[in-house]
Design a protein around this motif. Sequence first.
Motif, PDB file in Angstrom:
ATOM      1  N   GLU A  30       0.849  -1.193   0.000  1.00 34.99           N
ATOM      2  CA  GLU A  30       0.000   0.000   0.000  1.00 34.99           C
ATOM      3  C   GLU A  30       0.882   1.239   0.000  1.00 34.99           C
ATOM      4  O   GLU A  30       1.972   1.223   0.553  1.00 34.99           O
ATOM      5  CB  GLU A  30      -0.874   0.047   1.252  1.00 34.99           C
ATOM      6  N   LYS A  32       1.011   5.114   1.369  1.00 39.36           N
ATOM      7  CA  LYS A  32       0.386   5.967   2.384  1.00 39.36           C
ATOM      8  C   LYS A  32       1.277   7.163   2.664  1.00 39.36           C
ATOM      9  O   LYS A  32       2.394   7.242   2.171  1.00 39.36           O
ATOM     10  CB  LYS A  32       0.196   5.196   3.698  1.00 39.36           C
ATOM     11  N   TYR A  59       6.553  -0.532   7.689  1.00 33.05           N
ATOM     12  CA  TYR A  59       6.192   0.853   7.366  1.00 33.05           C
ATOM     13  C   TYR A  59       7.465   1.555   6.935  1.00 33.05           C
ATOM     14  O   TYR A  59       8.317   1.863   7.765  1.00 33.05           O
ATOM     15  CB  TYR A  59       5.533   1.522   8.583  1.00 33.05           C
TER      16      TYR A  59
END
Length: 129
Positions: A30, A32, A59
């Motif tokens: 993803e 972000k 992350y």
Amino acid sequence: MPVIQPDTSAATEMAAIEPGTYPAKVVSVEYKMSKSGNPMIVPKFEITVEGKNRTRNAYLVITGEGAYGFDQLLRATGFSEQADQYRDPQQANPPFDTDDLVGCELQVVVDTEMYQNQKRDTIKSYLKA
């Protein structure tokens, strides 16, 4: 009292993974923004631990001084040429399709840390499979 019929056979193990190096595969990515407003990706890994697959996210900021993890992930998944281009301030940064990471196999180095008085695992680094 109600009578129920529970089935926990598909329950996912969420206990911390013991520190070590494990085979993994990227199953999704993803895009972000971090809390501080920096662009980042969140790859989801399927990590094989004692013959069972465990899912974990990382992350990774993709710009600036904190982008070391992204650089390491690119190199571990066979994108060293692109990683070299992104690291060279003299070159224009070409776009990168994060879908190209999906399905890539690698090794992840897992460590544990304490978070709110609970032992949690975290992916510390990435190595070639």
